[in-house]
Design a protein around this motif. Structure first.
Motif, mmCIF file in Angstrom:
data_model
loop_
_atom_site.group_PDB
_atom_site.id
_atom_site.type_symbol
_atom_site.label_atom_id
_atom_site.label_comp_id
_atom_site.label_asym_id
_atom_site.label_seq_id
_atom_site.Cartn_x
_atom_site.Cartn_y
_atom_site.Cartn_z
ATOM 1 N N ASP A 61 0.827 -1.207 0.000
ATOM 2 C CA ASP A 61 0.000 0.000 0.000
ATOM 3 C C ASP A 61 0.865 1.262 0.000
ATOM 4 O O ASP A 61 0.549 2.244 -0.666
ATOM 5 C CB ASP A 61 -0.933 0.024 1.206
ATOM 6 C CG ASP A 61 -2.066 -0.974 1.104
ATOM 7 O OD1 ASP A 61 -2.251 -1.559 0.013
ATOM 8 O OD2 ASP A 61 -2.763 -1.174 2.109
ATOM 9 N N TYR A 62 1.956 1.220 0.736
ATOM 10 C CA TYR A 62 2.862 2.367 0.766
ATOM 11 C C TYR A 62 3.515 2.571 -0.603
ATOM 12 O O TYR A 62 3.567 3.686 -1.114
ATOM 13 C CB TYR A 62 3.937 2.174 1.840
ATOM 14 C CG TYR A 62 4.991 3.251 1.813
ATOM 15 C CD1 TYR A 62 4.723 4.533 2.272
ATOM 16 C CD2 TYR A 62 6.262 2.993 1.302
ATOM 17 C CE1 TYR A 62 5.685 5.534 2.223
ATOM 18 C CE2 TYR A 62 7.225 3.984 1.252
ATOM 19 C CZ TYR A 62 6.927 5.249 1.724
ATOM 20 O OH TYR A 62 7.885 6.241 1.670
ATOM 21 N N THR A 67 -1.218 4.640 1.125
ATOM 22 C CA THR A 67 -0.980 5.133 2.472
ATOM 23 C C THR A 67 0.392 5.778 2.516
ATOM 24 O O THR A 67 1.252 5.492 1.682
ATOM 25 C CB THR A 67 -1.064 3.992 3.521
ATOM 26 O OG1 THR A 67 -0.862 4.538 4.830
ATOM 27 C CG2 THR A 67 -0.006 2.922 3.279
ATOM 28 N N ASP A 68 0.581 6.643 3.492
ATOM 29 C CA ASP A 68 1.894 7.249 3.703
ATOM 30 C C ASP A 68 2.647 6.541 4.819
ATOM 31 O O ASP A 68 3.750 6.944 5.177
ATOM 32 C CB ASP A 68 1.750 8.739 4.019
ATOM 33 C CG ASP A 68 1.299 9.531 2.807
ATOM 34 O OD1 ASP A 68 1.632 9.121 1.676
ATOM 35 O OD2 ASP A 68 0.611 10.555 2.981
ATOM 36 N N ASP A 69 2.046 5.497 5.397
ATOM 37 C CA ASP A 69 2.672 4.707 6.453
ATOM 38 C C ASP A 69 3.411 3.533 5.810
ATOM 39 O O ASP A 69 2.775 2.633 5.271
ATOM 40 C CB ASP A 69 1.607 4.195 7.422
ATOM 41 C CG ASP A 69 2.162 3.329 8.532
ATOM 42 O OD1 ASP A 69 3.407 3.257 8.692
ATOM 43 O OD2 ASP A 69 1.366 2.714 9.244
ATOM 44 N N LYS A 73 2.255 -4.627 6.820
ATOM 45 C CA LYS A 73 1.116 -5.201 7.539
ATOM 46 C C LYS A 73 1.467 -6.616 7.951
ATOM 47 O O LYS A 73 2.172 -7.329 7.242
ATOM 48 C CB LYS A 73 -0.137 -5.222 6.651
ATOM 49 C CG LYS A 73 -0.480 -3.880 6.066
ATOM 50 C CD LYS A 73 -0.854 -2.880 7.122
ATOM 51 C CE LYS A 73 -1.251 -1.574 6.480
ATOM 52 N NZ LYS A 73 -0.766 -0.422 7.134
#
Length: 77
Positions: A61-62, A67-69, A73
């Motif tokens: 996702d980053y 996301t920026d996180d 996961k």
């Protein structure tokens, strides 16, 4: 997505002080293929994005900008 992906690939590599060759070897790619991902001229398959995310220890996702996180996961067993 491609622009964000190429930027994040470059940022992760520089942050980890890796060469494009080191990343490409780990991900079982040619160095030219990885260069094209960083340049944004080609988009990697999901299986390659997964290997790259594992190498950099970040979430997919980053890498793709959802996301920026960067925290990876936890996978369910």
């Amino acid at each position: 997505m491609q622009k964000i992906l190429s930027q994040r690939l470059r940022e992760c590599r520089k942050r980890g002080n890796y060469t494009q060759r080191e990343v490409s070897i780990y991900c079982d790619l040619t160095e030219k293929a990885y260069q094209n991902y960083e340049l944004g001229t080609h988009e990697p398959k999901l299986s390659i994005i997964m290997r790259i995310a594992e190498f950099y220890n970040v979430s997919i996702d980053y890498l793709v900008g959802l996301t920026d996180d960067p925290s990876p996961k936890q996978r369910k067993q």
